[in-house]
Each structure stands twice: as C-alpha cells, then as structure tokens.
Design a protein around this motif. Structure first.
Motif: not given
Ligand code: NDP
Ligand code: MG
Length: 378
Positions: A11-15, A37-41, A119-121, A197-199
């Motif tokens: 939930s804390t990532g780009s999507i 989330g991962g680490s972004n508390v 998509k990696e899934t 997007m994410g890195k």
């Molecule tokens: P981000 O790197 O922005 O986000 C990844 C998310 O995963 C963050 O919330 C992160 O948490 C969380 N995370 C990382 N490690 C763990 C863990 N061990 N347990 C639980 N959560 C974890 O990625 P994106 O949102 O960019 O991409 C997500 C997926 O969507 C990818 O597979 C990407 O290919 C796909 N995608 C993304 C698009 C985009 O526009 N961003 C477009 C199309 C596909 P935290 O930040 O708190 O560490």
C-alpha cells in the motif's frame, strides 16, 4: 449495495498509494480489510489513520508502527494471513518483484479475486498461477496499463482475438545511442519520461525488460501465443495497447497516461465508476501518434524475454530472478545499465530449463539463480 472488501499488499508503493487515492474517491464502494507495506512506517501510519484497516502488516517488526486498534502482522506470515482472510472480496497485489507470488497463490487457494499489478508473479509462475486461478474460479484482474487496455478491449470475446498489440513508451533511452545507454547513470535510468513508478520497474522500463515481462504477462493472462503478441513503440503513450479481432478490426484503449484508471478498473470490475476521471483526451491537441519498430539490438533484454517466454518452463523464472538481482546491483552502483543484460544473458544461458516445473521447483530455481547472480557481483 454491499461495500467491496479489499486488502492492499504494497500500500505504500507507487501503485499502492494511487489505489488508495482511487478508494478515497469511492469511499462508499470499498471497505479496507488490510494494508501491508514494506518498511515505510511513516506513510503506513498515515494510511492507517485515514483508512482505518482491520489489519496492518510491515515486512519487519517496528516499534514506530501505530496500528490504532488494527491487528498488527509482520513479514511473509503476515501477508499469508491477510491473503487467506476470507473477509476479503479482492486483494490488490502491488508489491514489486518476487514477493508477489506467494500472496497471490494464497489468495487463489482461498478463492479471493486478485487485482494483479505485480507482473513478476506471472513471469515466475504464470502457468501454475493461471491454472490454479481457473480451477478455483478466481479472477485475475490486470492492473498493468497495457493489460488493462487489452482486457477492456477484449471485453469477454476471448475466442475472437487474433493478436495483441502492446505499446511501449520506449523509456528514457529511446533516442539514445547504444554507447550512451552503456554509460547511463542510475539517475538517468530513473528519469522515466511518462510514468512515476517504483525503482525496479523504472529500471526495467529503461532496459525495456519491462516490455519483455509484459509480453510474458500478456501470454499468460490472455492465453495468447508469443507469435501473436507484437510490441510497438509509441512514445506519447496515448494508446495503452490494442487487440486485433478475427475480422481484422482493431480496438485500442486510448487516454491521457494515468495509472489511476487501470487500477480503478481492476478493483471496481465489472463496474466502471467515474471515481477518478482522467483528464479528457484531445485528438486535436495530441496531433500526432508516433509508432516505431522496437530496436531489439539496442534493447536486447526484450529479445531475451521473448526467447524465454517461447522456451517456457523454468526459463522465465530464471530470467526474472537474474534480472531482479541485476537491477538491484545496478541501483547499488555495482554494475552498469548494460551489464543488466549481460548478467541476465549469462545466467540464462547456463540454466538447464525444467519443463512443467512444480511450484516447489520454481521457488528453488528462483533461489538458486539469485545466489548465482549475486556471486557475479562479489
Ligand atoms: P514500489 O517499489 O513503488 O512499491 C512496492 C511496494 O511493496 C511498497 O509498498 C513497498 O513497501 C512494498 N514492499 C516491499 N517489500 C515488501 C515486503 N517484504 N512485504 C510487504 N510489502 C513490501 O513499486 P510499484 O508500485 O511501482 O510497483 C509494484 C508492482 O506493480 C511491480 O511489480 C510493478 O512491475 C507493477 N507495476 C507498477 C506500475 C507503476 O506505475 N508503478 C505500472 C504497472 C505495473 P515500502 O515502500 O513501505 O518499503
Ligand atoms: Mg505497463
């Protein structure tokens, strides 16, 4: 009408954050069961405050987490608990990389529909995931913009589809020379012209491995042979992808680039609410739609992905694992951008492909390949 009960893994990532913007607009339609989330508390705490989930999860225990009454979970086990919770109608899998596979399998096992961004899934284990989803009657709803476009165009007429046309922006190095690409910095690779997007995915977009992963994703989602999946470079990213039907008609999905729309479509399916409405697209202002043939020499990762896809079995699992580790090495300054390709190619050529791998084989191969790949950087 009952609210749709949803959990967001990542939930804390780009999507993840964009999906919460969609849900905020459609508050009367959704109830949030869990946020992980991962680490972004800090960000997760803000999300908890606003969305009041019943469960929250972080990758590791963290005393700064403020669950505000939610049940606190951690790590892989936490994700497993969320994905086996039948309170969920749908789970959005929005983590990046290999972490997405297990939660997806668990949700399928528990007959919970999935909005799949990760998509990696499907690259790791597409045959197994799609087979299990079909058997369980679970919907895998695509979030990736190209696949959402294709899904929208097909609109249930799967048996009438002849060809998929996946568009690609071409990334930041589209018009750069091979030499410039070889010497690209992390900063240049992370400056994507169209999407924020994410890195990991941003680097994949720079090497065009992302497009390769998407071709494999499309093969699994839409059961289409690789011969009938084409990639076309379309730098404006207005056409998000297209489908050719058996009468030669092509339907394309068009709009101003925005991830909110495919996320919204997936989590609301089969409804199409106007929660977040993208800026209206003007054909007159756009003036020109440009199309180019993909350059497989300049972007060999894409060619390798097609090859791995056609080979099948554990080939794509291997390629995915080597790529993910090589991308991390690039981001950590250990290798150059072009070394991502040479690394993946080297590991891939050494791999003895296992046909019809079991899920245990896949996890084992994934681990082995990661270890081997990392050894190259020591
Ligand atoms: P981000 O790197 O922005 O986000 C990844 C998310 O995963 C963050 O919330 C992160 O948490 C969380 N995370 C990382 N490690 C763990 C863990 N061990 N347990 C639980 N959560 C974890 O990625 P994106 O949102 O960019 O991409 C997500 C997926 O969507 C990818 O597979 C990407 O290919 C796909 N995608 C993304 C698009 C985009 O526009 N961003 C477009 C199309 C596909 P935290 O930040 O708190 O560490
Ligand atoms: Mg995409």
């Amino acid at each position: 009408m009952n609210k749709k009960r949803i959990s967001i893994i990542g939930s804390t990532g780009s999507i993840g954050t964009q999906s919460l913007e969609v849900i905020e607009k459609l508050q009367n339609k959704f109830e949030i069961i869990a946020l992980a989330g991962g680490s972004n508390v800090e960000l997760l705490n803000k999300q908890i405050e606003k969305f009041k989930p019943k469960y929250v999860c972080l990758a590791k225990q963290n005393e700064r987490l403020n669950p505000q009454g939610a049940k606190t979970l951690f790590g892989d086990e936490g994700l497993q608990e969320i994905c086996s919770n039948k309170e969920n109608d749908i789970i959005l899998v929005a983590v990046s990389g290999k972490i997405g596979l297990k939660p997806t399998l668990t949700a399928i096992e528990n007959k919970i529909d999935i909005a799949l961004a990760n998509k990696e899934t499907l690259v790791m284990a597409g045959d197994i995931v799609m087979k299990r989803a079909k058997e369980a009657g679970v919907k895998i709803l695509p979030v990736d913009s190209e696949h959402s476009a294709i899904f929208q165009c097909i609109d249930g007429h799967y048996d009438k589809v002849d060809r998929l046309i996946i568009t690609a922006s071409g990334g930041p190095f589209l018009h750069k020379s091979i030499d410039e690409i070889r010497h690209a910095t992390v900063e240049q690779a992370l400056a994507h012209p169209r999407w924020n997007m994410g890195k990991k995915i941003t680097v994949d977009s720079a090497t065009l491995m992302n497009k390769g992963l998407e071709v494999i994703e499309a093969h699994h989602l839409f059961d289409m042979s690789y011969d009938n999946i084409n990639v076309v470079i379309h730098p404006q990213s207005y056409i998000h992808s297209a489908v050719e039907f058996n009468d030669g008609s092509i339907l394309a999905q068009i709009g101003v680039p925005s991830m909110h729309i495919p996320i919204q479509y997936a989590i609301c399916y089969p409804e199409r609410p106007s929660g977040i409405k993208s800026r209206s697209f003007s054909f007159i202002d756009a003036q020109c739609f440009e199309f180019l043939k993909p350059d497989f020499e300049k972007f060999p990762c894409m060619a390798l992905a097609f090859e791995a896809g056609r080979t099948g079995g554990s080939a794509t699992t291997c390629m995915n694992a080597a790529n993910e580790e090589a991308v991390f090495a690039f981001l950590n300054g250990k290798i150059t951008l072009y070394d991502i390709y040479t690394t993946v190619e080297k590991i891939y050529r050494q791999h003895n492909v296992v046909n019809n791998p079991s899920i245990e084989d896949i996890f084992e191969i994934d681990n082995e390949i990661r270890t081997k790949t990392k050894e190259l950087f020591n």
